[in-house]
Motif scaffolding. Structure first.
Motif, short mmCIF file in Angstrom:
data_model
loop_
_atom_site.label_atom_id
_atom_site.label_comp_id
_atom_site.label_asym_id
_atom_site.label_seq_id
_atom_site.Cartn_x
_atom_site.Cartn_y
_atom_site.Cartn_z
N GLY A 127 -3.30 8.58 -10.08
CA GLY A 127 -2.95 9.77 -9.31
C GLY A 127 -3.52 11.04 -9.88
N LEU A 131 7.68 8.42 1.22
CA LEU A 131 6.24 8.70 1.23
C LEU A 131 5.93 9.95 2.05
CD1 LEU A 131 3.30 8.05 0.69
CD2 LEU A 131 3.38 6.34 2.53
N ARG A 144 2.15 1.79 -3.51
CA ARG A 144 1.10 2.30 -4.41
C ARG A 144 0.75 3.76 -4.09
NH1 ARG A 144 -0.69 -3.27 -4.07
NH2 ARG A 144 -0.51 -4.18 -6.17
N GLU A 145 0.80 4.12 -2.82
CA GLU A 145 0.52 5.52 -2.48
C GLU A 145 1.63 6.42 -3.04
OE1 GLU A 145 -0.20 8.60 1.21
OE2 GLU A 145 -0.34 6.45 1.62
N THR A 154 -9.19 3.55 -7.33
CA THR A 154 -8.62 4.80 -6.83
C THR A 154 -9.70 5.86 -6.69
OG1 THR A 154 -6.49 4.30 -7.85
CG2 THR A 154 -6.89 6.58 -7.24
N ARG A 211 0.83 -1.21 0.00
CA ARG A 211 0.00 0.00 0.00
C ARG A 211 0.87 1.26 0.00
NH1 ARG A 211 -5.26 0.94 0.81
NH2 ARG A 211 -5.90 2.99 1.60
N ARG A 258 3.97 13.31 0.63
CA ARG A 258 2.76 13.81 1.27
C ARG A 258 2.91 15.28 1.65
NH1 ARG A 258 1.20 9.07 5.69
NH2 ARG A 258 0.22 7.59 4.24
N PHE A 289 0.88 6.96 -6.56
CA PHE A 289 -0.25 7.89 -6.67
C PHE A 289 0.23 9.33 -6.60
CE2 PHE A 289 -3.34 10.63 -4.56
CZ PHE A 289 -4.49 10.43 -5.30
N TRP A 290 1.04 9.65 -5.57
CA TRP A 290 1.49 11.04 -5.40
C TRP A 290 2.44 11.45 -6.52
CZ3 TRP A 290 -1.83 13.36 -2.81
CH2 TRP A 290 -2.36 12.87 -1.60
N GLU A 331 -11.48 5.19 -3.57
CA GLU A 331 -10.68 5.57 -2.40
C GLU A 331 -10.68 7.08 -2.17
OE1 GLU A 331 -6.86 3.91 -3.13
OE2 GLU A 331 -7.51 1.83 -2.80
#
Length: 330
Positions: free
Chosen positions: A294, A75, A8-9, A118, A5, A79, A12-13, A121
């Motif tokens: 993303g 990560l 994958r995050e 996505t 996870r 963020r 995404f970013w 989510e």
């Protein structure tokens, strides 16, 4: 933290920030490796992650940190760097779906299921899948046969993803004469049709005006996509010229929404045209035009512009439920 996870995050970013595709794929590929790994504990303990194909030093460090229950440094940095516009947050929260998305069936980078998961989510209730029509060969546009095949795939996914819903659609090319690049009978089967100009963008204004007015008069068209065709990123492209008043009046009279395209390299139409369409009485659709998961989060950029132009939420198509979108006049 779950290692797959976390990977994958990160992907995404990176997509949201417009990072190169190869970098995004590296993290998604590593996540897929972790998914299929029966001996993750042993691999981490012995430092043998990088011996696996698809795992490099950077992705291994992410996996190790996540496996220890930490938020990986990579990560955490991504963020902290997320660019969220100050304006439009209330409108963004009101959006229930996205009317313009692409998958790897045409020129998108991810399968339909990954795009849908996505979107779910992100809190969406629905998304419209709008892969390109056949004339746009550079984007692997869908022939009528391929589009019919896609409808079957979407039906099966909807059984699995309910109550989230993938609505069937297309981004259909507006031909130079204003006709649409797909079978009329097939367009009638779709839940939503986005019509966009992708060719002969420097057409003289009178001809472009006739072309766009003819397209939005088609009873199957629901949204006029990125109406000026401009690009404002590294690859700049000037706006197409047309009589905006005449085109927006045609949109209003035919119940066709004017798209506010949220892609950072488009942000189309410009603010003065958003205000003109608003004052003309048009509906709007704030869309991501996402070609990767993303990018679905780019909606915030369109919402910021809509708020700056004082656009009320009740003029925005995708604040509706799927049922209201499909049956606006019960």
């Amino acid at each position: 933290m779950d290692a797959a996870r976390a990977l994958r995050e990160i992907a995404f970013w990176l997509e949201r920030a417009g990072a190169p595709t190869y970098r995004v794929r590296a993290f998604r590929r590593a996540a897929a490796v972790v998914d299929d790994l029966p001996d993750l504990d042993d691999r981490v303990a012995s430092g043998r992650l990088t011996a696996l194909e698809g795992i490099g030093k950077t992705t291994a460090a992410v996996i190790e940190a996540a496996h220890r229950g930490e938020i990986p440094e990579y990560l955490a940095r991504l963020r902290s760097e997320v660019d969220v516009p100050e304006h439009g947050r209330e409108l963004r929260a009101a959006l229930r779906g996205d009317c313009h998305t692409h998958s790897d069936w045409s020129d998108g980078g991810s399968p339909i299921a990954e795009m849908a998961n996505t979107a779910r989510e992100l809190g969406h209730e629905w998304m419209v899948l709008t892969d390109h029509s056949p004339r746009l060969t550079v984007a692997r546009g869908l022939s009528a046969d391929r589009l019919r095949q896609q409808l079957g795939v979407v039906a099966e996914l909807n059984r699995r993803l309910a109550p989230f819903r993938i609505l069937t659609g297309i981004e259909v090319d507006i031909m130079p004469d204003g006709s649409l690049d797909q079978d009329e009978d097939l367009l009638a089967e779709l839940d939503l049709v986005v019509a966009s100009v992708h060719s002969e963008l420097r057409m003289a204004a009178p001809a472009m005006t006739r072309r766009m007015r003819a397209a939005v008069a088609n009873p199957h068209v629901d949204v006029l996509g990125h109406c000026t065709g401009r690009l404002i990123g590294e690859k700049k492209r000037p706006q197409s010229t047309f009589d905006a008043v005449a085109v927006f009046e045609a949109c209003r009279d035919n119940g066709v929404a004017v798209e506010i395209n949220s892609r950072p390299d488009r942000l189309d139409p410009p603010r003065e045209l958003i205000r003109l369409a608003r004052d003309t009485g048009c509906l709007f659709s704030i869309d991501s035009d996402a070609h990767a998961p993303g990018q679905l989060d780019w909606l915030s950029y369109g919402c910021a512009r809509a708020e700056e132009c004082e656009l009320p939420a009740n003029q925005v198509l995708n604040t509706s439920t799927a049922e209201t979108l499909l049956n606006p006049h019960p």
